[in-house]
Design a protein around this motif. Structure first.
Motif, PDB file in Angstrom:
ATOM      1  N   SER A 168     159.851  34.225  42.140  1.00 27.16           N
ATOM      2  CA  SER A 168     159.926  33.347  43.310  1.00 27.16           C
ATOM      3  C   SER A 168     160.975  33.673  44.363  1.00 27.16           C
ATOM      4  O   SER A 168     160.764  33.367  45.532  1.00 27.16           O
ATOM      5  CB  SER A 168     160.138  31.905  42.838  1.00 27.16           C
ATOM      6  OG  SER A 168     159.036  31.472  42.069  1.00 27.16           O
ATOM      7  N   PRO A 169     162.134  34.226  44.029  1.00 24.20           N
ATOM      8  CA  PRO A 169     163.160  34.423  45.073  1.00 24.20           C
ATOM      9  C   PRO A 169     162.646  35.215  46.265  1.00 24.20           C
ATOM     10  O   PRO A 169     161.860  36.154  46.125  1.00 24.20           O
ATOM     11  CB  PRO A 169     164.266  35.193  44.335  1.00 24.20           C
ATOM     12  CG  PRO A 169     164.108  34.802  42.911  1.00 24.20           C
ATOM     13  CD  PRO A 169     162.629  34.655  42.702  1.00 24.20           C
ATOM     14  N   LYS A 170     163.115  34.830  47.444  1.00 22.27           N
ATOM     15  CA  LYS A 170     162.688  35.491  48.669  1.00 22.27           C
ATOM     16  C   LYS A 170     163.515  36.747  48.927  1.00 22.27           C
ATOM     17  O   LYS A 170     164.609  36.908  48.416  1.00 22.27           O
ATOM     18  CB  LYS A 170     162.849  34.526  49.849  1.00 22.27           C
ATOM     19  CG  LYS A 170     161.959  33.302  49.770  1.00 22.27           C
ATOM     20  CD  LYS A 170     162.152  32.378  50.958  1.00 22.27           C
ATOM     21  CE  LYS A 170     163.477  31.660  50.900  1.00 22.27           C
ATOM     22  NZ  LYS A 170     163.606  30.621  51.958  1.00 22.27           N
ATOM     23  N   ASN A 171     162.941  37.627  49.739  1.00 23.71           N
ATOM     24  CA  ASN A 171     163.651  38.822  50.241  1.00 23.71           C
ATOM     25  C   ASN A 171     164.228  39.676  49.117  1.00 23.71           C
ATOM     26  O   ASN A 171     165.403  40.056  49.134  1.00 23.71           O
ATOM     27  CB  ASN A 171     164.778  38.395  51.192  1.00 23.71           C
ATOM     28  CG  ASN A 171     164.269  37.549  52.347  1.00 23.71           C
ATOM     29  OD1 ASN A 171     163.212  37.831  52.899  1.00 23.71           O
ATOM     30  ND2 ASN A 171     165.016  36.513  52.705  1.00 23.71           N
ATOM     31  N   THR A 188     169.849  46.392  42.416  1.00 24.33           N
ATOM     32  CA  THR A 188     170.457  46.004  41.143  1.00 24.33           C
ATOM     33  C   THR A 188     171.262  44.715  41.277  1.00 24.33           C
ATOM     34  O   THR A 188     171.189  43.819  40.428  1.00 24.33           O
ATOM     35  CB  THR A 188     171.371  47.134  40.632  1.00 24.33           C
ATOM     36  OG1 THR A 188     170.605  48.334  40.490  1.00 24.33           O
ATOM     37  CG2 THR A 188     171.971  46.767  39.291  1.00 24.33           C
ATOM     38  N   GLU A 189     172.036  44.615  42.355  1.00 25.52           N
ATOM     39  CA  GLU A 189     172.840  43.415  42.577  1.00 25.52           C
ATOM     40  C   GLU A 189     171.957  42.176  42.775  1.00 25.52           C
ATOM     41  O   GLU A 189     172.256  41.097  42.252  1.00 25.52           O
ATOM     42  CB  GLU A 189     173.738  43.619  43.798  1.00 25.52           C
ATOM     43  CG  GLU A 189     174.850  44.643  43.570  1.00 25.52           C
ATOM     44  CD  GLU A 189     175.578  44.987  44.854  1.00 25.52           C
ATOM     45  OE1 GLU A 189     175.223  44.386  45.905  1.00 25.52           O
ATOM     46  OE2 GLU A 189     176.481  45.842  44.815  1.00 25.52           O
ATOM     47  N   THR A 190     170.878  42.345  43.533  1.00 22.69           N
ATOM     48  CA  THR A 190     169.969  41.221  43.772  1.00 22.69           C
ATOM     49  C   THR A 190     169.299  40.781  42.479  1.00 22.69           C
ATOM     50  O   THR A 190     169.171  39.579  42.209  1.00 22.69           O
ATOM     51  CB  THR A 190     168.904  41.604  44.810  1.00 22.69           C
ATOM     52  OG1 THR A 190     169.538  41.985  46.032  1.00 22.69           O
ATOM     53  CG2 THR A 190     167.960  40.433  45.075  1.00 22.69           C
ATOM     54  N   GLU A 191     168.880  41.756  41.682  1.00 18.00           N
ATOM     55  CA  GLU A 191     168.229  41.427  40.401  1.00 18.00           C
ATOM     56  C   GLU A 191     169.198  40.666  39.492  1.00 18.00           C
ATOM     57  O   GLU A 191     168.820  39.698  38.833  1.00 18.00           O
ATOM     58  CB  GLU A 191     167.762  42.710  39.715  1.00 18.00           C
ATOM     59  CG  GLU A 191     166.572  43.371  40.380  1.00 18.00           C
ATOM     60  CD  GLU A 191     165.324  42.519  40.273  1.00 18.00           C
ATOM     61  OE1 GLU A 191     165.015  42.018  39.170  1.00 18.00           O
ATOM     62  OE2 GLU A 191     164.661  42.324  41.307  1.00 18.00           O
ATOM     63  N   ALA A 192     170.444  41.091  39.459  1.00 18.12           N
ATOM     64  CA  ALA A 192     171.436  40.417  38.621  1.00 18.12           C
ATOM     65  C   ALA A 192     171.657  38.980  39.093  1.00 18.12           C
ATOM     66  O   ALA A 192     171.759  38.051  38.284  1.00 18.12           O
ATOM     67  CB  ALA A 192     172.756  41.193  38.655  1.00 18.12           C
ATOM     68  N   ARG A 230     160.225  27.202  39.745  1.00 19.25           N
ATOM     69  CA  ARG A 230     159.848  28.323  40.612  1.00 19.25           C
ATOM     70  C   ARG A 230     160.133  27.996  42.073  1.00 19.25           C
ATOM     71  O   ARG A 230     160.553  28.863  42.842  1.00 19.25           O
ATOM     72  CB  ARG A 230     158.368  28.660  40.422  1.00 19.25           C
ATOM     73  CG  ARG A 230     158.049  29.235  39.056  1.00 19.25           C
ATOM     74  CD  ARG A 230     156.732  29.955  39.023  1.00 19.25           C
ATOM     75  NE  ARG A 230     155.622  29.117  39.460  1.00 19.25           N
ATOM     76  CZ  ARG A 230     154.371  29.533  39.555  1.00 19.25           C
ATOM     77  NH1 ARG A 230     154.067  30.781  39.247  1.00 19.25           N
ATOM     78  NH2 ARG A 230     153.411  28.719  39.931  1.00 19.25           N
ATOM     79  N   VAL A 231     159.911  26.738  42.455  1.00 20.56           N
ATOM     80  CA  VAL A 231     160.232  26.325  43.815  1.00 20.56           C
ATOM     81  C   VAL A 231     161.737  26.432  44.051  1.00 20.56           C
ATOM     82  O   VAL A 231     162.189  26.939  45.083  1.00 20.56           O
ATOM     83  CB  VAL A 231     159.742  24.885  44.073  1.00 20.56           C
ATOM     84  CG1 VAL A 231     160.332  24.333  45.362  1.00 20.56           C
ATOM     85  CG2 VAL A 231     158.217  24.853  44.136  1.00 20.56           C
ATOM     86  N   LEU A 232     162.530  25.971  43.096  1.00 18.45           N
ATOM     87  CA  LEU A 232     163.991  26.006  43.256  1.00 18.45           C
ATOM     88  C   LEU A 232     164.512  27.434  43.371  1.00 18.45           C
ATOM     89  O   LEU A 232     165.500  27.692  44.058  1.00 18.45           O
ATOM     90  CB  LEU A 232     164.658  25.294  42.080  1.00 18.45           C
ATOM     91  CG  LEU A 232     164.411  23.787  41.976  1.00 18.45           C
ATOM     92  CD1 LEU A 232     165.059  23.232  40.719  1.00 18.45           C
ATOM     93  CD2 LEU A 232     164.930  23.072  43.214  1.00 18.45           C
ATOM     94  N   MET A 233     163.852  28.376  42.698  1.00 21.03           N
ATOM     95  CA  MET A 233     164.284  29.769  42.767  1.00 21.03           C
ATOM     96  C   MET A 233     164.152  30.339  44.182  1.00 21.03           C
ATOM     97  O   MET A 233     164.847  31.286  44.543  1.00 21.03           O
ATOM     98  CB  MET A 233     163.468  30.626  41.793  1.00 21.03           C
ATOM     99  CG  MET A 233     163.810  30.427  40.329  1.00 21.03           C
ATOM    100  SD  MET A 233     165.480  30.996  39.902  1.00 21.03           S
ATOM    101  CE  MET A 233     165.324  32.767  40.175  1.00 21.03           C
ATOM    102  N   ALA A 234     163.262  29.762  44.980  1.00 19.95           N
ATOM    103  CA  ALA A 234     163.092  30.218  46.366  1.00 19.95           C
ATOM    104  C   ALA A 234     164.061  29.526  47.312  1.00 19.95           C
ATOM    105  O   ALA A 234     164.063  29.812  48.509  1.00 19.95           O
ATOM    106  CB  ALA A 234     161.663  29.989  46.829  1.00 19.95           C
ATOM    107  N   ASP A 235     164.861  28.587  46.785  1.00 20.57           N
ATOM    108  CA  ASP A 235     165.914  27.908  47.534  1.00 20.57           C
ATOM    109  C   ASP A 235     165.407  27.262  48.825  1.00 20.57           C
ATOM    110  O   ASP A 235     165.915  27.550  49.916  1.00 20.57           O
ATOM    111  CB  ASP A 235     167.043  28.892  47.857  1.00 20.57           C
ATOM    112  CG  ASP A 235     168.327  28.164  48.247  1.00 20.57           C
ATOM    113  OD1 ASP A 235     168.513  27.020  47.799  1.00 20.57           O
ATOM    114  OD2 ASP A 235     169.136  28.734  48.999  1.00 20.57           O
TER     115      ASP A 235
END
Length: 317
Positions: A168-171, A188-192, A230-235
């Motif tokens: 779900s996270p954007k970008n 890698t940083e974004t995945e972490a 899943r919605v919260l993961m997209a902030d």
């Protein structure tokens, strides 16, 4: 935060929504109720960008939803580039098969130009039909910060709970092939960071014990929690909840409602369609009542409960 101004929706000779207007303020929980056939679901679909209104407008943070859903510059560039590529390849292919004759080369160039023009016209038609701002493009609405859940959950059953959250996270730079190779550290940083956020969401929704369970094995209530996760993961800033406790056992319902209140206290805004009147009355700060496609009234839970028109609409008086 959200302003709905005189929206209408017609299906043939049937008017499903007729001149509905209301506003949602930031940091509040607003309920949307009404008897079956009142137009709630159609209104909700228009709020989420899944249906375009036939009249009126919906503004999210001051911007018309139809403008939010216009094609981005990247999309327009993609189709323009595709047309140019097809035109160039067509011209090269025909020129390579031609003789040195000037006339034949001219003819090949003309055909190549025709192919390019056809490709250009084709991409214009495609943009008009599928990328025109008057058509539904809800992914742009979610990118802008307004997302919805569904009465019938839409999790990916073959993935685990944790994997569903990570979608779900954007970008996410890892979705771009070039960035995966050229900016590996950023990926890698974004995945972490996404993994860390997913662990926090699991803890918030009491789903940590189901972290590695396949989503297809969850109960109805657990799927509702996962969809909210899943919605919260997209902030997002504004969350539209469609029947959040329908088919959910009382224990999980209490958990879900408590989490919604917690999230409101953290600054999230909610608009909720729900048939369970106890849930709506105890959860919402303001309630919008619809009847036969129109807004019947709007007020506090106490005002709604004591309104005779609302009582008549629900009881058929």
């Amino acid at each position: 935060m959200l302003a709905v101004d005189g929206i209408e929706k017609h299906f043939g000779g049937i008017t499903a929504v007729d001149g509905v207007e209301f506003e949602i303020e930031e940091g509040t929980i607003v309920g949307l109720i009404g008897p079956n056939g009142a137009g709630k679901t159609t209104t909700f679909k228009m709020l989420g960008g899944f249906l375009p209104p036939d009249a009126g407008e919906i503004r999210y943070r001051g911007t018309d939803l139809q403008d939010i859903m216009q094609p981005s510059r990247a999309e327009k560039s993609y189709f323009t580039g595709s047309a140019a590529l097809v035109a160039g390849l067509g011209g090269l292919a025909l020129a390579s098969q031609s003789t040195p004759s000037t006339a034949i080369q001219a003819g090949a160039a003309a055909v190549g130009a025709g192919a390019g023009l056809g490709a250009y016209r084709g991409q214009e038609i495609l943009k008009t039909r599928h990328f025109g701002h008057k058509y539904s493009r809800p992914f742009q609405v979610s990118r802008a910060g307004m997302m919805r859940t569904f009465q019938i959950t839409r999790e990916l059953e073959g993935l685990t709970v944790f994997e569903n959250l990570l979608l779900s996270p954007k970008n996410q730079p890892g979705e771009n092939v070039l960035k995966t190779w050229m900016r590996f550290n950023s990926v890698t940083e974004t995945e972490a960071a996404n993994h860390e956020r997913a662990e926090e969401v699991l803890d918030l929704l009491d789903l940590e014990h189901l972290r590695d369970e396949y989503a297809g094995n969850l109960s109805g209530g657990q799927r509702k929690l996962l969809e909210l996760g899943r919605v919260l993961m997209a902030d997002p800033d504004l969350i539209l909840l469609d029947e959040p406790v329908a088919g959910v056992n009382p224990t999980l319902s209490k958990t879900l409602l408590a989490r919604i209140r917690d999230l409101r206290d953290q600054g999230y805004t909610f608009c909720i369609v729900e048939h369970d009147m106890d849930v709506i009355m105890n959860l919402s700060e303001r309630i919008i009542v619809m009847h036969q496609g129109q807004k019947l009234m709007e007020g506090t839970p106490e005002e709604v409960q004591g309104n005779q028109r609302v009582i008549d609409a629900y009881l058929g008086g």
